[in-house]
Structures are given as C-alpha cells and as structure tokens.
Design a protein around this motif. Structure first.
Motif, mmCIF file in Angstrom:
data_model
loop_
_atom_site.group_PDB
_atom_site.id
_atom_site.type_symbol
_atom_site.label_atom_id
_atom_site.label_comp_id
_atom_site.label_asym_id
_atom_site.label_seq_id
_atom_site.Cartn_x
_atom_site.Cartn_y
_atom_site.Cartn_z
ATOM 1 N N PRO A 254 40.993 22.012 -5.271
ATOM 2 C CA PRO A 254 40.945 23.525 -5.740
ATOM 3 C C PRO A 254 41.306 24.725 -4.640
ATOM 4 C CG PRO A 254 39.613 22.283 -6.851
ATOM 5 C CD PRO A 254 40.165 21.537 -5.843
ATOM 6 N N GLU A 255 40.310 24.290 -3.492
ATOM 7 C CA GLU A 255 40.318 25.189 -2.453
ATOM 8 C C GLU A 255 41.743 25.533 -1.609
ATOM 9 O OE1 GLU A 255 38.644 21.103 -0.899
ATOM 10 O OE2 GLU A 255 38.767 22.547 -2.746
ATOM 11 N N LEU A 256 42.625 24.974 -2.025
ATOM 12 C CA LEU A 256 44.014 24.997 -1.605
ATOM 13 C C LEU A 256 44.722 25.835 -2.352
ATOM 14 C CD1 LEU A 256 45.086 21.518 -0.075
ATOM 15 C CD2 LEU A 256 43.488 23.236 1.092
ATOM 16 N N TYR A 257 44.206 26.317 -3.220
ATOM 17 C CA TYR A 257 45.098 27.204 -4.317
ATOM 18 C C TYR A 257 44.814 28.523 -4.048
ATOM 19 C CZ TYR A 257 46.756 23.643 -7.563
ATOM 20 O OH TYR A 257 47.339 22.500 -8.011
ATOM 21 N N ASP A 258 45.003 28.977 -2.866
ATOM 22 C CA ASP A 258 44.653 30.463 -2.107
ATOM 23 C C ASP A 258 45.943 31.020 -1.658
ATOM 24 O OD1 ASP A 258 45.565 28.813 0.179
ATOM 25 O OD2 ASP A 258 43.544 29.165 1.266
ATOM 26 N N MET A 259 47.170 30.746 -2.130
ATOM 27 C CA MET A 259 48.239 31.175 -1.676
ATOM 28 C C MET A 259 48.729 31.316 -0.032
ATOM 29 S SD MET A 259 49.090 32.175 -4.583
ATOM 30 C CE MET A 259 48.439 32.400 -6.504
ATOM 31 N N PHE A 273 56.119 25.061 9.202
ATOM 32 C CA PHE A 273 56.074 26.057 7.990
ATOM 33 C C PHE A 273 55.103 27.068 8.067
ATOM 34 C CE2 PHE A 273 54.705 27.272 3.755
ATOM 35 C CZ PHE A 273 55.689 27.600 3.333
ATOM 36 N N ASN A 274 53.920 26.799 8.446
ATOM 37 C CA ASN A 274 52.645 27.449 8.598
ATOM 38 C C ASN A 274 53.025 28.469 9.835
ATOM 39 O OD1 ASN A 274 51.156 26.414 6.448
ATOM 40 N ND2 ASN A 274 50.450 25.013 7.342
ATOM 41 N N GLU A 275 53.615 27.918 10.932
ATOM 42 C CA GLU A 275 53.848 28.879 12.061
ATOM 43 C C GLU A 275 54.801 30.079 11.522
ATOM 44 O OE1 GLU A 275 52.940 29.340 14.971
ATOM 45 O OE2 GLU A 275 51.284 28.019 15.214
ATOM 46 N N GLU A 276 55.690 29.637 10.910
ATOM 47 C CA GLU A 276 56.721 30.548 10.462
ATOM 48 C C GLU A 276 56.330 31.684 9.439
ATOM 49 O OE1 GLU A 276 59.635 31.121 11.216
ATOM 50 O OE2 GLU A 276 60.454 29.374 12.425
ATOM 51 N N LEU A 277 55.130 31.127 8.567
ATOM 52 C CA LEU A 277 54.522 32.054 7.630
ATOM 53 C C LEU A 277 53.757 33.168 8.528
ATOM 54 C CD1 LEU A 277 53.526 32.930 4.856
ATOM 55 C CD2 LEU A 277 51.724 31.294 5.212
ATOM 56 N N LEU A 313 45.956 35.360 9.915
ATOM 57 C CA LEU A 313 46.823 34.476 10.766
ATOM 58 C C LEU A 313 46.245 33.205 11.310
ATOM 59 C CD1 LEU A 313 48.174 37.192 13.437
ATOM 60 C CD2 LEU A 313 49.592 36.135 11.488
ATOM 61 N N GLU A 314 45.022 33.145 11.539
ATOM 62 C CA GLU A 314 44.259 31.937 12.064
ATOM 63 C C GLU A 314 44.108 30.965 10.843
ATOM 64 O OE1 GLU A 314 39.706 30.544 13.544
ATOM 65 O OE2 GLU A 314 40.127 32.747 13.156
ATOM 66 N N LYS A 315 44.037 31.597 9.956
ATOM 67 C CA LYS A 315 43.948 30.716 8.499
ATOM 68 C C LYS A 315 45.420 30.144 8.222
ATOM 69 C CE LYS A 315 42.320 30.325 3.668
ATOM 70 N NZ LYS A 315 41.924 30.874 2.691
ATOM 71 N N ALA A 316 46.520 31.147 8.215
ATOM 72 C CA ALA A 316 47.800 30.533 8.131
ATOM 73 C C ALA A 316 48.233 29.427 9.043
ATOM 74 C CB ALA A 316 48.674 31.632 8.016
ATOM 75 N N ARG A 317 47.755 29.748 10.244
ATOM 76 C CA ARG A 317 48.301 29.018 11.354
ATOM 77 C C ARG A 317 47.700 27.385 11.549
ATOM 78 N NH1 ARG A 317 48.520 33.592 15.573
ATOM 79 N NH2 ARG A 317 50.674 34.241 15.686
ATOM 80 N N ALA A 318 46.368 27.547 11.005
ATOM 81 C CA ALA A 318 45.566 26.139 10.666
ATOM 82 C C ALA A 318 45.649 25.558 9.412
ATOM 83 C CB ALA A 318 44.112 26.423 11.123
ATOM 84 N N ALA A 319 46.649 25.983 8.519
ATOM 85 C CA ALA A 319 46.700 25.514 7.029
ATOM 86 C C ALA A 319 46.891 24.151 7.113
ATOM 87 C CB ALA A 319 47.358 26.267 6.249
ATOM 88 N N HIS A 320 47.823 23.495 7.741
ATOM 89 C CA HIS A 320 48.267 22.105 7.849
ATOM 90 C C HIS A 320 47.155 21.080 8.051
ATOM 91 C CE1 HIS A 320 48.484 23.184 12.113
ATOM 92 N NE2 HIS A 320 48.194 21.945 12.345
ATOM 93 N N LEU A 321 45.840 21.670 8.529
ATOM 94 C CA LEU A 321 44.820 20.679 8.938
ATOM 95 C C LEU A 321 44.012 20.517 7.586
ATOM 96 C CD1 LEU A 321 43.797 22.266 12.246
ATOM 97 C CD2 LEU A 321 45.264 20.127 11.880
ATOM 98 N N ASP A 322 44.361 21.219 6.489
ATOM 99 C CA ASP A 322 43.150 21.154 5.635
ATOM 100 C C ASP A 322 43.691 20.204 4.387
ATOM 101 O OD1 ASP A 322 41.825 23.131 6.806
ATOM 102 O OD2 ASP A 322 43.053 24.857 5.782
ATOM 103 N N TYR A 323 44.865 19.491 4.423
ATOM 104 C CA TYR A 323 45.049 18.698 3.468
ATOM 105 C C TYR A 323 44.469 17.188 3.371
ATOM 106 C CZ TYR A 323 48.923 21.986 2.738
ATOM 107 O OH TYR A 323 49.466 23.323 2.489
#
Length: 323
Positions: A254-259, A273-277, A313-323
């Motif tokens: 559920p915590e990944l449903y943050d857009m 992908f996250n770097e491009e975002l 920005l910090e959250k977007a760049r690090a999002a790939h670590l949360d799966y």
C-alpha cells in the motif's frame, strides 16, 4: 451493541477469509443536508495547514464525483458515476464562516456544473466575500467556458489544478481523458491571459522510453508553464485501468501507491525510470518562471517550498529501492 450481524447494514465491507464481503450499497446523503464542519475543533492546528502556494488555507467541499470517465481515476466510480453537488447558497453560507483568506475547493472536480459555478460566483460577489480560491478544472471546461473562469478571476480565483496528463493525443485518447493537445494549448493561454496560475499535472506512463521522456519535457517547456508536477500513472483499485492490468502489478504494498512509484512494469530499468522522472521535475519548468511566484512568499516561504521540492526529488530518485 445488539450482537447482531453486520451484513444487513448498508454500505459496509466485511473482512472474510475469502476476501471482502460487501453489503447492499448505501446511497450518499444529500450534500445539502450535511452540517457545516465545526472549524473551531481544528483551530489550534490551522496555522500548519497550507498548500505549496497558500497559507493560511481552509478547505471547502462543494461537490463529490466527476462527469468525466478517465480510465485511471476512481473518483467518478466511487459515487456510482453520479456528480453530487451542494447548492450555491449553501456554499456561500459556509464561506461566510471561513476566517482564512485562502480557500481550496477540495472537490473531485469543481467546474463540472458550469451553471452552478456561474451562480456561485455571482453569490460570492454579491455577499462581498473576498478570498483567494484554488480549485480543480478540466482543460475542456476552460476552453469551452473562458467567460466562467474570467468571472471567477474577478472574485479571487488565483490558481487552477489542471490534469494535463499527457503530451500526445493518442495517449490522451487511450486514457479516455476527452481532451486534445490543441485544447491544452488553448487552456494555458486562457488562464495566462486572466492572470490565473495553472497548476499543471502530468502523469508518466511506466512504459515510457527515453524518447517519451524527452517528448514530455519538450511539450511542457513549449507550453511555458509556471508550475508543473509529474506523477506516475498508477492503477488504483476501482479504476478501469486496474481492472484491465491488475495481473501486471509488480507490487501490492500500500505504501507504494503514492504516485511516485511505478506499479506496472517499466520499459527502462527502474532506477533509470526514476532518474528520468526526477529530471522532469528539475528541468521541465525553468526556475526563472517559478521565481516570481515564489517571491511573493518572502525568503522564509521560498526556502520552505524549495525544501519540499528537494524532498520530492529525493523520494523520486530513491523509489527503486522500496520494492
């Protein structure tokens, strides 16, 4: 209290070993019959309420649902496809009791009923209520009814959240968005001419290639937005998109449903992908376009908003670590 079953109660979901069991649906209460919120209950905390642009800020809801049928949105399906609204007279009565100079109409979409919003603007003006307003509006509503937004600009409309979503007519059609790139361009000009800031919102498809990211970046820069946000196209439960692609979900946390996190397979490796975002957030709107708006908050206000931006920005760049 009675020890009876929950099942006869309308509008409840009951956990069961095999999944949720839903009772008979319960219709919404007429919004005009609901009491106004007791704002004294939150008075000690109100100084902490703000959006990126407004403080102090009060929220007022005038409607529920939406007349559009975008396949990624759950809001219209939550109300069974109905657009529920309060009378303009009721809204004005509530506004009389709002102390804050800034009001956010936290509707799912405020301008669906053009006649109602035209009437509401007249009543606000006649009542002598002067505030800054922030609301949700669709591209096609702005294009089809510029006179309505002009009327609202005269009574204090300062900002409109607009779901632009995409930079290609094909993708907009696939989303069932019901607007075109040409209409987007018209909407930007209409609000700019009125001096109303467009809070432009775009969604990045997990299927984006590097070329798609470049195209979106070029599109946003060409429209010369003063502010734009970028989220990831997310299959929210209850949407047509979710029903069609549930089997492709790469996570159900559920915590990944943050857009910010991609929940469908990405064409690019997740980290790229996250770097491009993040790159979109940094480069799509040049700082010199944002600066005049930021400047009105003073040095402290500017620093607060820059810190918020840095966190995104910090959250977007690090999002790939949360799966």
């Amino acid at each position: 209290e009675t020890g009876g079953s929950l099942a006869p109660i309308k509008g409840v979901a009951i956990p069961n070993p095999g999944g949720m069991a839903f009772s008979e649906p319960r219709p919404y209460t007429d919004l005009n019959e609901l009491p106004f919120p007791d704002r004294t209950l939150t008075a000690p905390y109100r100084t902490h309420y703000f959006s990126e642009w407004f403080k102090p800020l009060a929220s007022v809801r005038t409607s529920l649902g939406c007349t559009a049928r975008c396949n990624f949105c759950a809001l219209w399906s939550i109300t069974g496809g109905k657009y529920l609204r309060r009378s303009p007279e009721s809204v004005v009565e509530e506004l009389r009791g709002v102390a804050e100079p800034n009001v956010f109409f936290c509707d799912d979409e405020s301008m669906c009923d053009v006649k109602r919003m035209d009437r509401l603007a007249d009543l606000i003006r006649e009542a002598g209520i002067r505030k800054n307003y922030f609301l949700y509006g669709r591209v096609d509503t702005i294009v089809d009814h510029p006179e309505l937004f002009a009327k609202w600009a005269r009574i204090g409309l300062a900002q409109v959240f607009v779901g632009m979503e995409e930079c290609s007519d094909e993708r907009l059609a696939a989303m069932k968005k019901g607007v075109t790139i040409a209409q987007q361009e018209q909407a930007v000009k209409i609000l700019d001419d009125l001096g109303v800031m467009m809070y432009a919102s775009y969604m990045v498809d997990p299927a984006y290639t590097r070329a798609d990211f470049r195209n979106l970046l070029a599109h946003v820069r060409r429209l010369k937005h003063k502010y734009a946000t970028f989220t990831v196209l997310t299959p929210l439960p209850g949407t047509e998109l979710y029903a069609a692609r549930e089997g492709e979900l790469i996570s159900r946390k559920p915590e990944l449903y943050d857009m910010i996190h991609a929940l469908l397979p990405t064409t690019l490796p997740l980290r790229e992908f996250n770097e491009e975002l993040a790159n979109l957030w940094v480069k799509a709107v040049p700082f010199h376009r944002v600066l005049p708006t930021l400047a009105r908050f003073g040095l402290r206000g500017m620093l607060i908003r820059i810190r918020l931006f840095s966190r995104i920005l910090e959250k977007a760049r690090a999002a790939h670590l949360d799966y």
